[in-house]
Motif scaffolding. Sequence first.
Motif, PDB file in Angstrom:
ATOM      1  N   TRP A   1       0.840  -1.206   0.000  1.00 17.58           N
ATOM      2  CA  TRP A   1       0.000   0.000   0.000  1.00 17.58           C
ATOM      3  C   TRP A   1       0.872   1.253   0.000  1.00 17.58           C
ATOM      4  O   TRP A   1       0.560   2.244  -0.672  1.00 17.58           O
ATOM      5  N   TRP A   2       1.972   1.222   0.741  1.00 18.58           N
ATOM      6  CA  TRP A   2       2.888   2.354   0.810  1.00 18.58           C
ATOM      7  C   TRP A   2       3.519   2.623  -0.557  1.00 18.58           C
ATOM      8  O   TRP A   2       3.640   3.780  -0.964  1.00 18.58           O
ATOM      9  N   THR A   3       3.908   1.561  -1.280  1.00 19.94           N
ATOM     10  CA  THR A   3       4.482   1.762  -2.604  1.00 19.94           C
ATOM     11  C   THR A   3       3.447   2.296  -3.584  1.00 19.94           C
ATOM     12  O   THR A   3       3.781   3.090  -4.460  1.00 19.94           O
ATOM     13  N   LEU A   4       2.199   1.889  -3.449  1.00 17.03           N
ATOM     14  CA  LEU A   4       1.145   2.442  -4.301  1.00 17.03           C
ATOM     15  C   LEU A   4       0.955   3.932  -4.031  1.00 17.03           C
ATOM     16  O   LEU A   4       0.832   4.728  -4.968  1.00 17.03           O
ATOM     17  N   ARG A   5       0.934   4.317  -2.761  1.00 13.90           N
ATOM     18  CA  ARG A   5       0.737   5.716  -2.405  1.00 13.90           C
ATOM     19  C   ARG A   5       1.942   6.574  -2.781  1.00 13.90           C
ATOM     20  O   ARG A   5       1.795   7.761  -3.032  1.00 13.90           O
ATOM     21  N   ALA A   6       3.145   5.977  -2.830  1.00  9.64           N
ATOM     22  CA  ALA A   6       4.359   6.723  -3.156  1.00  9.64           C
ATOM     23  C   ALA A   6       4.549   6.880  -4.660  1.00  9.64           C
ATOM     24  O   ALA A   6       5.455   7.584  -5.091  1.00  9.64           O
ATOM     25  N   GLY A   7       3.726   6.226  -5.474  1.00  6.97           N
ATOM     26  CA  GLY A   7       3.806   6.388  -6.911  1.00  6.97           C
ATOM     27  C   GLY A   7       4.848   5.511  -7.584  1.00  6.97           C
ATOM     28  O   GLY A   7       5.380   5.873  -8.631  1.00  6.97           O
ATOM     29  N   GLN A   8       5.146   4.371  -7.011  1.00  8.65           N
ATOM     30  CA  GLN A   8       6.155   3.494  -7.580  1.00  8.65           C
ATOM     31  C   GLN A   8       5.728   2.867  -8.895  1.00  8.65           C
ATOM     32  O   GLN A   8       6.550   2.490  -9.691  1.00  8.65           O
TER      33      GLN A   8
ATOM     34  N   ASP B   1       3.572   4.301 -11.272  1.00 13.07           N
ATOM     35  CA  ASP B   1       2.870   5.280 -12.086  1.00 13.07           C
ATOM     36  C   ASP B   1       3.247   5.252 -13.564  1.00 13.07           C
ATOM     37  O   ASP B   1       2.416   5.519 -14.410  1.00 13.07           O
TER      38      ASP B   1
END
Length: 51
Positions: free
Chosen positions: A23-30, A32
């Motif tokens: 979830w953290w990687t999704l929110r950080a834009g990994q 995109d």
Amino acid sequence: MNIVLFLAPFSVGLGLMALGAFWWTLRAGQYDDPVGDASRILLDDDDDRPL
């Protein structure tokens, strides 16, 4: 039987930690720009070469 009482919550906790990291990687834009990253590796830039 006592080991099951220890390992079951441990495995659930480990799974929740992995889900949180995802979830953290999704929110950080990994994730995109996967197309741009795939095409960027094919470019021959002189800036990337060691001196």
